[in-house]
Structure formats: structure tokens, C-alpha cells
Write a protein that holds these residues in place. Structure first.
Motif, PDB file in Angstrom:
ATOM      1  N   TRP A 238       0.942  -1.217  -0.177  1.00 11.06           N
ATOM      2  CA  TRP A 238      -0.036   0.071   0.047  1.00 11.06           C
ATOM      3  C   TRP A 238       0.919   1.433   0.046  1.00 11.06           C
ATOM      4  N   ASP A 239       1.850   1.256   0.853  1.00 12.02           N
ATOM      5  CA  ASP A 239       2.936   2.402   0.792  1.00 12.02           C
ATOM      6  C   ASP A 239       3.494   2.461  -0.616  1.00 12.02           C
ATOM      7  N   TRP A 240       3.933   1.549  -1.243  1.00  9.11           N
ATOM      8  CA  TRP A 240       4.287   1.645  -2.653  1.00  9.11           C
ATOM      9  C   TRP A 240       3.288   2.171  -3.833  1.00  9.11           C
ATOM     10  N   LEU A 241       2.034   1.497  -3.662  1.00  3.69           N
ATOM     11  CA  LEU A 241       1.043   1.916  -4.557  1.00  3.69           C
ATOM     12  C   LEU A 241       0.668   3.226  -4.423  1.00  3.69           C
ATOM     13  N   LEU A 242       0.521   3.912  -3.053  1.00  2.00           N
ATOM     14  CA  LEU A 242       0.018   5.260  -2.674  1.00  2.00           C
ATOM     15  C   LEU A 242       1.023   6.340  -2.940  1.00  2.00           C
ATOM     16  N   ALA A 243       2.318   5.865  -3.110  1.00  6.01           N
ATOM     17  CA  ALA A 243       3.538   6.864  -3.631  1.00  6.01           C
ATOM     18  C   ALA A 243       3.480   7.395  -4.648  1.00  6.01           C
ATOM     19  N   HIS A 244       2.770   6.715  -5.781  1.00  9.91           N
ATOM     20  CA  HIS A 244       2.445   6.928  -7.254  1.00  9.91           C
ATOM     21  C   HIS A 244       2.741   8.324  -7.454  1.00  9.91           C
ATOM     22  N   PRO A 245       3.622   8.663  -8.543  1.00 10.66           N
ATOM     23  CA  PRO A 245       4.422   7.616  -9.166  1.00 10.66           C
ATOM     24  C   PRO A 245       5.895   7.546  -8.532  1.00 10.66           C
ATOM     25  N   GLU A 246       6.139   7.900  -7.458  1.00  8.87           N
ATOM     26  CA  GLU A 246       7.299   7.959  -7.017  1.00  8.87           C
ATOM     27  C   GLU A 246       7.792   6.555  -6.551  1.00  8.87           C
TER      28      GLU A 246
END
Length: 74
Positions: free
Chosen positions: A44-52
């Protein structure tokens, strides 16, 4: 009642799938980028950091077709 399930589409739709027969989860971003992890919080952290931190999958560069000209008039 039907057995169909509507799939959401759009610029803010994220998915997390369980990878069968493993302890892994697969996070899928709306841009098509994917990331595997055992930790749902990490996904979830990865997904919500989009596009970073992630980019969409590289497009396959296909050559454009060559147009042939048929010469005549001789």
C-alpha cells in the motif's frame, strides 16, 4: 443474481492480489506497474506513493511498417 463481479477502472484504482501457492502479494498500480511483497503495508505504501518509486512497464518499441512505393511509367 449473477456470478459476475464488476472491475473498477480509472486513474486511482489499485489492486492487491495473492500469488497462488505462495506467501506473496502482488500490488498492481493503475499505470500497470507491479510490485511483489509478503507485507501488505509495504504494498500500500508503494501503491500510494505513485509515481514515486515505480514507473509503468516499458512499452515494446515496434518498428513502424515500411510503405513501399510502386514505381511505374517506364
Amino acid at each position: 443474481m449473477t456470478d459476475r463481479v464488476a472491475m473498477l477502472h480509472g486513474d486511482t484504482v489499485f489492486r492487491i492480489h495473492w500469488v497462488l501457492n505462495t506467501d506473496l502479494l502482488l500490488g498492481v498500480c493503475h499505470c500497470g506497474a507491479e510490485h511483489e511483497s509478503e507485507d501488505p503495508v509495504e504494498l500500500w505504501d508503494w501503491l500510494l506513493a505513485h509515481p514515486e518509486g515505480h514507473e509503468p512497464p516499458a512499452a515494446v518499441d515496434t518498428p513502424s511498417p515500411v510503405l513501399a512505393t510502386v514505381g511505374g511509367g517506364r
